[in-house]
Design a protein around this motif. Structure first.
Motif, PDB file in Angstrom:
ATOM      1  N   TYR A 154      26.904 -42.278  -6.670  1.00 51.33           N
ATOM      2  CA  TYR A 154      27.064 -43.375  -6.928  1.00 51.33           C
ATOM      3  C   TYR A 154      26.009 -44.086  -7.341  1.00 51.33           C
ATOM      4  O   TYR A 154      24.781 -43.743  -6.810  1.00 51.33           O
ATOM      5  CB  TYR A 154      28.139 -44.730  -6.337  1.00 51.33           C
ATOM      6  N   ASP A 155      25.276 -45.107  -8.395  1.00 42.45           N
ATOM      7  CA  ASP A 155      24.850 -45.731  -8.794  1.00 42.45           C
ATOM      8  C   ASP A 155      24.449 -46.978  -8.448  1.00 42.45           C
ATOM      9  O   ASP A 155      25.903 -47.661  -9.227  1.00 42.45           O
ATOM     10  CB  ASP A 155      23.548 -44.875 -10.401  1.00 42.45           C
ATOM     11  N   THR A 156      24.154 -47.776  -8.254  1.00 45.30           N
ATOM     12  CA  THR A 156      24.883 -49.182  -7.178  1.00 45.30           C
ATOM     13  C   THR A 156      23.744 -50.249  -8.078  1.00 45.30           C
ATOM     14  O   THR A 156      22.671 -50.146  -7.840  1.00 45.30           O
ATOM     15  CB  THR A 156      24.835 -49.224  -6.014  1.00 45.30           C
ATOM     16  N   ASN A 157      24.794 -50.980  -8.446  1.00 42.31           N
ATOM     17  CA  ASN A 157      23.667 -52.164  -9.832  1.00 42.31           C
ATOM     18  C   ASN A 157      24.590 -53.771  -8.987  1.00 42.31           C
ATOM     19  O   ASN A 157      25.119 -53.870  -8.289  1.00 42.31           O
ATOM     20  CB  ASN A 157      23.903 -52.368 -10.545  1.00 42.31           C
ATOM     21  N   GLU A 158      23.155 -54.087  -9.012  1.00 41.14           N
ATOM     22  CA  GLU A 158      23.661 -56.325  -8.643  1.00 41.14           C
ATOM     23  C   GLU A 158      23.532 -57.015 -10.114  1.00 41.14           C
ATOM     24  O   GLU A 158      21.930 -56.935 -10.489  1.00 41.14           O
ATOM     25  CB  GLU A 158      22.626 -56.725  -7.534  1.00 41.14           C
ATOM     26  N   ILE A 159      24.432 -57.796 -10.452  1.00 40.47           N
ATOM     27  CA  ILE A 159      23.912 -58.909 -11.483  1.00 40.47           C
ATOM     28  C   ILE A 159      24.111 -60.171 -10.856  1.00 40.47           C
ATOM     29  O   ILE A 159      25.077 -60.205 -10.179  1.00 40.47           O
ATOM     30  CB  ILE A 159      24.938 -58.666 -12.514  1.00 40.47           C
ATOM     31  N   LYS A 217      27.658 -63.474  -8.351  1.00 42.05           N
ATOM     32  CA  LYS A 217      26.703 -62.103  -7.865  1.00 42.05           C
ATOM     33  C   LYS A 217      28.269 -61.311  -8.220  1.00 42.05           C
ATOM     34  O   LYS A 217      28.920 -61.695  -7.464  1.00 42.05           O
ATOM     35  CB  LYS A 217      26.164 -62.453  -6.810  1.00 42.05           C
ATOM     36  N   GLY A 218      27.634 -60.472  -9.400  1.00 38.46           N
ATOM     37  CA  GLY A 218      28.532 -58.557  -8.869  1.00 38.46           C
ATOM     38  C   GLY A 218      27.171 -58.168  -8.354  1.00 38.46           C
ATOM     39  O   GLY A 218      26.247 -57.717  -8.875  1.00 38.46           O
ATOM     40  N   GLN A 219      28.225 -57.043  -7.791  1.00 36.41           N
ATOM     41  CA  GLN A 219      27.999 -55.899  -7.777  1.00 36.41           C
ATOM     42  C   GLN A 219      28.774 -54.446  -8.961  1.00 36.41           C
ATOM     43  O   GLN A 219      29.911 -54.713  -8.336  1.00 36.41           O
ATOM     44  CB  GLN A 219      27.701 -55.589  -6.737  1.00 36.41           C
ATOM     45  N   PHE A 220      27.641 -53.738  -9.045  1.00 34.54           N
ATOM     46  CA  PHE A 220      28.955 -52.582  -9.397  1.00 34.54           C
ATOM     47  C   PHE A 220      28.222 -51.256  -9.380  1.00 34.54           C
ATOM     48  O   PHE A 220      27.549 -51.134  -9.002  1.00 34.54           O
ATOM     49  CB  PHE A 220      29.782 -52.688 -10.957  1.00 34.54           C
ATOM     50  N   ASN A 221      29.041 -50.626  -8.888  1.00 39.31           N
ATOM     51  CA  ASN A 221      28.899 -48.602  -9.321  1.00 39.31           C
ATOM     52  C   ASN A 221      28.966 -47.380  -9.953  1.00 39.31           C
ATOM     53  O   ASN A 221      30.143 -47.907 -11.097  1.00 39.31           O
ATOM     54  CB  ASN A 221      29.441 -47.921  -8.011  1.00 39.31           C
ATOM     55  N   PHE A 222      28.254 -47.148 -10.935  1.00 35.08           N
ATOM     56  CA  PHE A 222      28.847 -46.026 -11.775  1.00 35.08           C
ATOM     57  C   PHE A 222      28.622 -44.857 -11.586  1.00 35.08           C
ATOM     58  O   PHE A 222      27.000 -44.481 -10.704  1.00 35.08           O
ATOM     59  CB  PHE A 222      27.779 -46.528 -13.064  1.00 35.08           C
TER      60      PHE A 222
END
Length: 154
Positions: free
Chosen positions: A99-104, A32-37
């Motif tokens: 920041y828009d936060t996402n998880e993959i 699982k990874g999280q990133f902010n854009f």
């Protein structure tokens, strides 16, 4: 912490069906990874334009679809093959969006994911050549798993 990676790019859109590549990262099977854009104009606009609102589309595309994504000129097709498609909102005041936060969660083999901004239907520098360049930034966290450093960046 040391497990966060950040990269940013200053860019202009020159056509209405353009995408702008920002970064890539790999994620192992079952991880699982999280990133902010986030994004914004590099300098404030003049006068009333400081309140002008902008919406930037960005996507995360898996390596399964990246070649097709690059070749396609159809924005809706590009959006359709993206793992994540989101938007960030900012004004003409020169400040970043929030920041828009996402998880993959990667259920399959180790995959490489590509992050890009997408210009769908013009706007930005296509309609407003006088616009300053835009910044976009992605910050990735490994959420307890490993982002492969050698796959990061260009």
């Amino acid at each position: 912490g040391s497990n966060a990676m950040k990269t940013s790019k200053l860019f202009k859109f020159s056509s209405d069906s353009e995408y702008m590549y920002l970064a890539k990262f790999s994620l192992g099977e079952g991880n699982k990874g999280q990133f902010n854009f986030r994004a914004g104009l590099s300098s404030p606009l003049e006068g009333d334009d400081i309140n002008r609102k902008f919406t930037l589309n960005y996507v995360v595309v898996s390596d399964n679809y990246w070649a097709e994504f690059q070749e396609s000129k159809d924005c809706s097709r590009r959006l359709g093959i993206s793992s994540i498609m989101k938007q960030v909102f900012f004004k003409g005041d020169g400040y970043w969006s929030s920041y828009d936060t996402n998880e993959i969660i990667n259920k399959y083999r180790t995959q490489i994911y590509y992050v890009a901004a997408l210009n769908c239907g013009g706007g930005f520098h296509v309609e407003m050549p006088w616009l300053p360049k835009m910044w976009m930034e992605v910050k990735a966290f490994n959420a307890g798993e490993h982002f492969s450093q050698e796959d990061w960046g260009l």
